[in-house]
Design a protein around this motif. Structure first.
Motif, mmCIF file in Angstrom:
data_model
loop_
_atom_site.group_PDB
_atom_site.id
_atom_site.type_symbol
_atom_site.label_atom_id
_atom_site.label_comp_id
_atom_site.label_asym_id
_atom_site.label_seq_id
_atom_site.Cartn_x
_atom_site.Cartn_y
_atom_site.Cartn_z
ATOM 1 N N ASN A 133 9.143 -10.036 15.640
ATOM 2 C CA ASN A 133 9.948 -10.454 14.489
ATOM 3 C C ASN A 133 10.344 -9.278 13.610
ATOM 4 O OD1 ASN A 133 9.997 -13.149 15.220
ATOM 5 N ND2 ASN A 133 8.118 -13.635 14.112
ATOM 6 N N THR A 134 9.523 -8.233 13.559
ATOM 7 C CA THR A 134 9.908 -7.023 12.834
ATOM 8 C C THR A 134 11.140 -6.393 13.472
ATOM 9 O OG1 THR A 134 7.643 -6.615 12.113
ATOM 10 C CG2 THR A 134 9.142 -4.739 12.090
ATOM 11 N N LEU A 135 11.145 -6.339 14.785
ATOM 12 C CA LEU A 135 12.326 -5.831 15.492
ATOM 13 C C LEU A 135 13.563 -6.668 15.141
ATOM 14 C CD1 LEU A 135 11.361 -4.867 19.156
ATOM 15 C CD2 LEU A 135 12.755 -3.527 17.591
ATOM 16 N N ARG A 136 13.401 -7.979 15.157
ATOM 17 C CA ARG A 136 14.544 -8.852 14.866
ATOM 18 C C ARG A 136 15.019 -8.684 13.420
ATOM 19 N NH1 ARG A 136 11.102 -12.584 18.026
ATOM 20 N NH2 ARG A 136 12.029 -12.712 20.120
ATOM 21 N N TYR A 137 14.078 -8.517 12.502
ATOM 22 C CA TYR A 137 14.443 -8.336 11.097
ATOM 23 C C TYR A 137 15.344 -7.113 10.934
ATOM 24 C CZ TYR A 137 13.882 -7.287 6.114
ATOM 25 O OH TYR A 137 14.118 -7.001 4.797
ATOM 26 N N TRP A 462 -1.341 -8.318 -4.984
ATOM 27 C CA TRP A 462 -1.389 -9.691 -4.486
ATOM 28 C C TRP A 462 -2.107 -10.571 -5.499
ATOM 29 C CZ3 TRP A 462 -3.054 -6.397 -0.017
ATOM 30 C CH2 TRP A 462 -1.982 -6.144 0.853
ATOM 31 N N ILE A 463 -1.458 -11.658 -5.914
ATOM 32 C CA ILE A 463 -2.031 -12.585 -6.892
ATOM 33 C C ILE A 463 -2.444 -13.867 -6.170
ATOM 34 C CG2 ILE A 463 -1.588 -13.921 -8.992
ATOM 35 C CD1 ILE A 463 0.517 -11.747 -9.699
ATOM 36 N N ASN A 464 -3.735 -14.168 -6.210
ATOM 37 C CA ASN A 464 -4.300 -15.357 -5.559
ATOM 38 C C ASN A 464 -4.000 -15.403 -4.061
ATOM 39 O OD1 ASN A 464 -5.394 -16.265 -8.005
ATOM 40 N ND2 ASN A 464 -3.506 -17.324 -8.552
ATOM 41 N N CYS A 465 -3.917 -14.232 -3.463
ATOM 42 C CA CYS A 465 -3.750 -14.101 -2.023
ATOM 43 C C CYS A 465 -4.167 -12.679 -1.658
ATOM 44 C CB CYS A 465 -2.307 -14.381 -1.585
ATOM 45 S SG CYS A 465 -1.060 -13.302 -2.362
ATOM 46 N N TYR A 466 -4.228 -12.401 -0.358
ATOM 47 C CA TYR A 466 -4.506 -11.028 0.072
ATOM 48 C C TYR A 466 -3.913 -10.854 1.467
ATOM 49 C CZ TYR A 466 -6.707 -6.580 -0.885
ATOM 50 O OH TYR A 466 -6.897 -5.245 -1.200
ATOM 51 N N PHE A 467 -3.541 -9.625 1.790
ATOM 52 C CA PHE A 467 -2.856 -9.315 3.048
ATOM 53 C C PHE A 467 -1.580 -10.132 3.211
ATOM 54 C CE2 PHE A 467 -7.334 -8.351 4.656
ATOM 55 C CZ PHE A 467 -7.218 -7.001 4.402
ATOM 56 N N ALA A 468 -0.885 -10.391 2.116
ATOM 57 C CA ALA A 468 0.337 -11.197 2.167
ATOM 58 C C ALA A 468 1.531 -10.294 2.475
ATOM 59 C CB ALA A 468 0.530 -11.947 0.854
ATOM 60 N N PHE A 469 1.543 -9.764 3.692
ATOM 61 C CA PHE A 469 2.622 -8.879 4.117
ATOM 62 C C PHE A 469 3.826 -9.689 4.601
ATOM 63 C CE2 PHE A 469 -1.123 -6.120 4.863
ATOM 64 C CZ PHE A 469 -0.718 -5.021 4.135
ATOM 65 N N ASP A 470 4.991 -9.077 4.528
ATOM 66 C CA ASP A 470 6.204 -9.698 5.045
ATOM 67 C C ASP A 470 7.210 -8.591 5.334
ATOM 68 O OD1 ASP A 470 7.643 -12.532 5.241
ATOM 69 O OD2 ASP A 470 9.097 -11.110 4.435
ATOM 70 N N ASN A 471 8.050 -8.815 6.331
ATOM 71 C CA ASN A 471 9.054 -7.805 6.683
ATOM 72 C C ASN A 471 9.982 -7.467 5.531
ATOM 73 O OD1 ASN A 471 8.327 -7.351 9.393
ATOM 74 N ND2 ASN A 471 9.397 -9.189 10.061
ATOM 75 N N CYS A 473 9.162 -7.257 2.348
ATOM 76 C CA CYS A 473 8.440 -6.759 1.179
ATOM 77 C C CYS A 473 8.043 -5.299 1.373
ATOM 78 C CB CYS A 473 7.194 -7.609 0.950
ATOM 79 S SG CYS A 473 6.283 -7.199 -0.553
ATOM 80 N N PRO A 474 8.589 -4.367 0.581
ATOM 81 C CA PRO A 474 8.251 -2.950 0.738
ATOM 82 C C PRO A 474 6.757 -2.712 0.533
ATOM 83 C CG PRO A 474 10.177 -3.194 -0.655
ATOM 84 C CD PRO A 474 9.614 -4.566 -0.470
ATOM 85 N N PHE A 475 6.246 -1.726 1.275
ATOM 86 C CA PHE A 475 4.822 -1.438 1.232
ATOM 87 C C PHE A 475 4.582 0.064 1.243
ATOM 88 C CE2 PHE A 475 0.976 -0.373 3.665
ATOM 89 C CZ PHE A 475 0.028 -0.882 2.797
ATOM 90 N N GLY A 476 3.758 0.547 0.316
ATOM 91 C CA GLY A 476 3.399 1.956 0.252
ATOM 92 C C GLY A 476 2.555 2.201 -0.975
ATOM 93 N N GLY A 477 2.207 3.468 -1.227
ATOM 94 C CA GLY A 477 1.193 3.744 -2.222
ATOM 95 C C GLY A 477 1.613 4.602 -3.394
ATOM 96 N N ASP A 486 7.345 1.549 3.646
ATOM 97 C CA ASP A 486 7.670 0.871 4.892
ATOM 98 C C ASP A 486 8.102 -0.557 4.564
ATOM 99 O OD1 ASP A 486 7.082 2.921 6.797
ATOM 100 O OD2 ASP A 486 4.942 2.559 6.481
ATOM 101 N N GLU A 487 8.726 -1.201 5.540
ATOM 102 C CA GLU A 487 9.167 -2.592 5.442
ATOM 103 C C GLU A 487 10.304 -2.754 4.427
ATOM 104 O OE1 GLU A 487 8.337 -4.466 7.730
ATOM 105 O OE2 GLU A 487 6.189 -4.846 7.949
#
Length: 511
Positions: A133-137, A462-471, A473-477, A486-487
């Motif tokens: 699905n990442t490829l498709r995104y 993450w609020i009231n969740c964890y590891f809530a990744f999605d294609n 949603c940008p991710f980095g530090g 990434d993403e």
């Protein structure tokens, strides 16, 4: 399954299960569209962390092999069709690539279980379908890459072009070998780049399989090259190569610094780094304690703690601390340590590093440090089997900020519990780290969630969740967790560069 002890494991559970060995089809380097031996002819062992035994011998790439791979990628970029294809044509091939992954889900999940100790059931249900699905995104973005027409202040017509940055070096970590392969490869393909992928030496098998599927999908030769090998040799050669235009690295902060130095000392190539973390999970006194305990355990025990965003510092408001600890210890029993092929296992073995037990021994040494420094061991803290690299889910309390188990990224199933009084105390404790990759907040108060999320210096909250990744949603530090994202469409931008084109209008001074 046998009855489980308080640490979620059992001496009666077979470690490992008798799983028929998978057929390892690809063990050579993939350069210019072909599987080839390394120039030196050297190979290295890739290890099953369930047993410590050799799965296969894989070709060991070195500087000479990186030169060949970069050369193939450079020719494919400068003269090949991929950067010049219409975005829709690239997307069509990427969709076929994703379809081929769907057809091989079980085999790919097996490779990551054998190589990385990942839960087989999770790989089949989540990891491998998600990479398709990442490829498709990103395939969906390939025909939507365009610049802007600019409104100039003088008699000029101008516009920008977004062009692929060129040949990119992609260095993949061992904890999520499939996920991170496509987090980097997918946007690079959509942008029109060509690439050399250096998978972690601990987990090369799925990357080589993906190279085979890429060729079968119709990705032109030289666009994706995969060179397995060690960081100080193949990785260093890739980051310092004069014909590489960008490096994207995910790994430790220490190695990230070396990547930056190599890029600066060579051709000033651009770099993006997703590095270590010591992420806080703040649990406020209005939280649902059952939900909070579940999120806390998920945050540090998932993938046996080998997660850069692991919520390994759990900060609990003092009014509910004692009740939370009681609930957490009971729920920890549900995290069964066992063979990752077993459907009831929730914690598999630590990855085998090179030819020794380095990662396993590193985690065990931190546990011993915690005991010596005076922390209280609530549960776990011991090996979970006589064979392989299994560690019990481990929880410490009575910790202080100067302890190694509080400051350092352990990258194993080890949690530290800390109290805080006020919201301000919690924010201060959460930010008291050199890292800034992620954080979690558990509260029923919207005001608390908004205030704390804006106050913590981390790349994802993450609020009231964890590891809530999605294609999407940008991710980095922040801070020592690196830079770049990434993403999402932000993840695509780093594989593009902006070109401005300016033309004088009629009656301008240049006419």
């Amino acid at each position: 399954m046998a009855n489980h002890g308080s640490n979620g494991s059992s001496d009666d559970l077979t470690f490992p299960l008798e799983i028929p060995p998978a057929k390892i089809r690809f063990t050579k380097l993939f350069i210019g569209g072909e599987f080839v031996d390394s120039v030196s002819g050297k190979t290295f062992e890739t290890i099953d962390p369930r047993t410590g035994e050799t799965i296969a011998r894989v070709s060991e790439g070195d500087k000479e092999d990186i030169d060949l791979a970069v050369g193939a990628a450079r020719r494919a970029f400068d003269h090949g069709p991929w950067p010049r294809l219409p975005g829709a044509a690239r997307a069509k091939i990427m969709h076929k690539f994703a379809d081929l992954i769907d057809q091989h889900i079980e085999e790919l999940a097996t490779l990551d279980t054998l190589n990385a100790g990942k839960l087989f059931s999770w790989g089949k249900a989540v990891d491998i379908p998600s990479v398709a699905n990442t490829l498709r995104y990103f395939a969906g973005a390939a025909d939507k890459i365009h610049g802007q027409v600019l409104k100039m202040s003088r008699e000029l017509h101008a516009y920008t072009l977004l062009e692929p940055i060129g040949v990119v070096g992609l260095i993949i970590p061992w904890n999520f070998p499939s996920t991170m392969f496509f987090v980097k490869v997918s946007p690079a393909l959509a942008a029109g780049c060509t690439m050399v992928v250096k998978p972690a030496e601990q987990t090369p098998l799925s990357a080589l399989f993906y190279a085979h599927l890429a060729k079968e999908a119709g990705i032109p030769d030289g666009v994706i090259n995969v060179v397995s090998g060690y960081g100080p040799t193949a990785g260093a050669a890739l980051t310092s190569h004069m014909n590489v235009d960008k490096v994207s690295f995910t790994g430790s902060t220490e190695v990230g610094r070396k990547v930056m130095q190599a890029a600066a000392a060579s051709n000033l190539k651009t770099v993006s780094l997703e590095l270590g973390g010591k992420s806080p999970l703040l649990i406020f006194d209005d939280a649902d304690i059952d939900q909070a305990a579940d999120l806390a355990l998920l945050g540090v025990m998932h993938n046996k703690g080998e997660v850069c965003v692991a919520g390994s510092r759990v900060l609990v408001q003092e009014a509910i601390y004692d009740e939370f600890v009681k609930t957490l210890v009971e729920k920890a029993k549900e995290w069964v340590v066992g063979d990752p092929f077993h459907p009831n296992s929730r914690v598999g073995p630590q990855v085998r590093i090179n030819v020794d037990k380095k990662q396993y021994e590193k985690v065990m040494s931190y546990i011993e440090h915690g005991k010596r420094e005076g922390a209280t061991l609530l549960t776990g803290g011991k090996p979970a089997a006589k064979k392989g690299y299994y560690i019990e889910p481990t929880v410490f309390t009575d910790v202080t900020d100067d302890m190694m188990i509080v400051k350092d990224e352990i990258f194993g199933p080890v949690m530290v519990l800390m109290k805080f009084k006020t919201m301000e105390d919690g924010i201060r404790a959460a930010n008291n780290t050199r890292y800034g990759l992620a954080a979690g907040i558990v509260t029923k108060s919207l005001d608390t969630a908004n205030t704390v999320s804006r106050s913590i210096r981390a790349g994802v909250i993450w609020i009231n969740c964890y590891f809530a990744f999605d294609n999407d949603c940008p991710f980095g530090g922040y801070k020592s967790s690196g830079f770049g994202r990434d993403e999402g469409m932000v993840g695509l931008q780093k594989y593009l560069q902006v070109k401005s084109v300016v033309t004088p209008l009629y009656n301008s001074p240049w006419q």
